[in-house]
Design a protein around this motif. Structure first.
Motif, short mmCIF file in Angstrom:
data_model
loop_
_atom_site.label_atom_id
_atom_site.label_comp_id
_atom_site.label_asym_id
_atom_site.label_seq_id
_atom_site.Cartn_x
_atom_site.Cartn_y
_atom_site.Cartn_z
N ALA A 148 12.51 -0.12 -4.39
CA ALA A 148 11.33 -0.54 -3.65
C ALA A 148 10.61 -1.66 -4.40
O ALA A 148 10.19 -2.65 -3.80
CB ALA A 148 10.39 0.64 -3.43
N LEU A 149 10.50 -1.53 -5.71
CA LEU A 149 9.85 -2.58 -6.50
C LEU A 149 10.66 -3.87 -6.49
O LEU A 149 10.12 -4.96 -6.33
CB LEU A 149 9.64 -2.10 -7.94
N THR A 150 11.96 -3.74 -6.63
CA THR A 150 12.83 -4.93 -6.64
C THR A 150 12.76 -5.65 -5.31
O THR A 150 12.57 -6.87 -5.26
CB THR A 150 14.29 -4.52 -6.96
N LEU A 151 12.93 -4.91 -4.21
CA LEU A 151 12.86 -5.53 -2.89
C LEU A 151 11.46 -6.05 -2.60
O LEU A 151 11.29 -7.11 -2.01
CB LEU A 151 13.27 -4.52 -1.81
N GLY A 152 10.46 -5.29 -3.03
CA GLY A 152 9.08 -5.68 -2.80
C GLY A 152 8.75 -7.02 -3.43
O GLY A 152 8.02 -7.83 -2.85
N LYS A 153 9.27 -7.27 -4.61
CA LYS A 153 9.01 -8.55 -5.28
C LYS A 153 9.63 -9.71 -4.52
O LYS A 153 9.15 -10.82 -4.59
CB LYS A 153 9.55 -8.51 -6.71
N ILE A 155 10.06 -9.77 -1.09
CA ILE A 155 9.52 -10.00 0.26
C ILE A 155 8.02 -9.78 0.40
O ILE A 155 7.46 -10.07 1.43
CB ILE A 155 10.25 -9.13 1.30
N CYS A 156 7.36 -9.25 -0.63
CA CYS A 156 5.93 -8.97 -0.55
C CYS A 156 5.21 -9.64 -1.70
O CYS A 156 5.82 -10.15 -2.62
CB CYS A 156 5.67 -7.46 -0.63
N GLN A 157 3.91 -9.58 -1.63
CA GLN A 157 3.11 -10.03 -2.76
C GLN A 157 3.12 -8.96 -3.83
O GLN A 157 3.38 -7.79 -3.57
CB GLN A 157 1.68 -10.28 -2.32
N LYS A 158 2.79 -9.36 -5.05
CA LYS A 158 2.65 -8.40 -6.13
C LYS A 158 1.43 -7.53 -5.85
O LYS A 158 0.57 -7.87 -5.06
CB LYS A 158 2.51 -9.12 -7.46
N GLY A 159 1.35 -6.41 -6.55
CA GLY A 159 0.23 -5.51 -6.35
C GLY A 159 0.37 -4.68 -5.09
O GLY A 159 -0.61 -4.30 -4.47
N GLU A 160 1.60 -4.38 -4.71
CA GLU A 160 1.87 -3.61 -3.49
C GLU A 160 2.22 -2.17 -3.84
O GLU A 160 2.66 -1.86 -4.93
CB GLU A 160 3.04 -4.22 -2.72
N LEU A 161 2.08 -1.32 -2.86
CA LEU A 161 2.47 0.08 -2.93
C LEU A 161 3.58 0.27 -1.91
O LEU A 161 3.35 0.14 -0.72
CB LEU A 161 1.26 0.96 -2.62
N LEU A 162 4.81 0.54 -2.38
CA LEU A 162 5.98 0.52 -1.52
C LEU A 162 6.84 1.75 -1.74
O LEU A 162 6.83 2.34 -2.81
CB LEU A 162 6.83 -0.73 -1.83
N PHE A 163 7.61 2.10 -0.72
CA PHE A 163 8.62 3.12 -0.92
C PHE A 163 9.89 2.71 -0.20
O PHE A 163 9.89 1.84 0.65
CB PHE A 163 8.14 4.51 -0.49
N CYS A 164 10.97 3.32 -0.61
CA CYS A 164 12.28 2.94 -0.10
C CYS A 164 13.01 4.21 0.30
O CYS A 164 13.07 5.16 -0.48
CB CYS A 164 13.04 2.21 -1.20
N LEU A 175 13.25 -1.17 2.90
CA LEU A 175 11.90 -1.08 2.41
C LEU A 175 10.94 -0.72 3.54
O LEU A 175 11.02 -1.29 4.62
CB LEU A 175 11.51 -2.44 1.82
N HIS A 176 10.06 0.21 3.28
CA HIS A 176 9.07 0.65 4.27
C HIS A 176 7.70 0.70 3.62
O HIS A 176 7.34 1.70 3.03
CB HIS A 176 9.39 2.06 4.79
N PRO A 177 6.90 -0.37 3.72
CA PRO A 177 5.54 -0.26 3.21
C PRO A 177 4.76 0.77 4.05
O PRO A 177 4.93 0.80 5.25
CB PRO A 177 4.93 -1.64 3.36
N PHE A 178 3.99 1.58 3.38
CA PHE A 178 3.17 2.54 4.10
C PHE A 178 2.11 1.80 4.89
O PHE A 178 1.56 0.82 4.42
CB PHE A 178 2.46 3.48 3.13
N LYS A 179 1.82 2.27 6.06
CA LYS A 179 0.70 1.74 6.86
C LYS A 179 -0.53 2.57 6.50
O LYS A 179 -0.46 3.79 6.39
CB LYS A 179 0.99 1.88 8.37
N GLU A 180 -1.64 1.90 6.34
CA GLU A 180 -2.87 2.59 6.02
C GLU A 180 -3.32 3.40 7.22
O GLU A 180 -3.31 2.91 8.34
CB GLU A 180 -3.94 1.58 5.63
#
Length: 182
Positions: A148-153, A155-164, A175-180
């Protein structure tokens, strides 16, 4: 310092464990020697330091670990420094939640931890693995958190909360970022 190294070694052992080729007994004993029952751990997360203000990196990572320990305060949770810029945690499902609710609970607490750290000028990214039922699945949860961290870097900005999560039928993880939730 020795305990931190032993915890780092424990995280490496879990991360590299493959139930098809190894026996979980040695990892369980390694955990017991450090005072942890790894059979209770149900999810892995990895936190990476992205930016910080003022302090040296070592004291900043100690602050990040302290924040994780305060946020996830169950005494059976395992917190392991990995290097100067990252750490991991293996968390107990002390509330006996089903997998989806436990995942959401972990996400919300991670978000709270990130918010507290950001007020101190510390930015982190956190990868969360999927819930696990045994050491083999905990190792997979760790790998999903890392992924999740590798993929997140990428396709997303840093400082994200991600899960895979792994798709059914053995397909590649996505990768599935949680929706608030409101």
């Amino acid at each position: 310092m020795l305990r931190e190294r032993a915890l780092s070694d424990l995280a490496e052992s879990i991360a590299s464990f493959n139930p098809a080729y190894g026996n979980e007994t040695l990892i369980l004993l390694q955990g017991e020697e450090l005072g942890y029952d790894l059979k209770l751990c149900r999810i892995a997360l990895i936190v990476e330091l992205e930016s910080y203000v003022g302090e040296q990196v070592g004291s900043t990572m100690r602050r990040v670990l302290d924040c994780l320990k305060e946020t996830f305060h169950h005494p059976k949770n395992v917190f392991c420094p990995l290097n100067s810029f990252s750490a991991c945690a293996f968390l107990v499902n002390d509330r006996k939640l089903d997998d989806d609710k436990f995942e959401r609970y972990v996400f919300e607490l991670c978000r709270s931890c990130m918010s507290l750290l950001s007020k101190e000028g510390i930015a982190v990214s956190i990868g969360i693995g999927q819930p696990a039922k045994d050491i083999g699945e905990l190792a997979e949860s760790y790998r999903r958190a890392r992924e999740a961290l590798t993929l997140g870097k990428k396709i997303c900005q840093k400082g994200e909360l991600l899960f895979c999560k792994r798709h059914h039928h053995g397909m590649r993880p996505s990768l599935h970022p949680f929706k608030e939730t409101k």
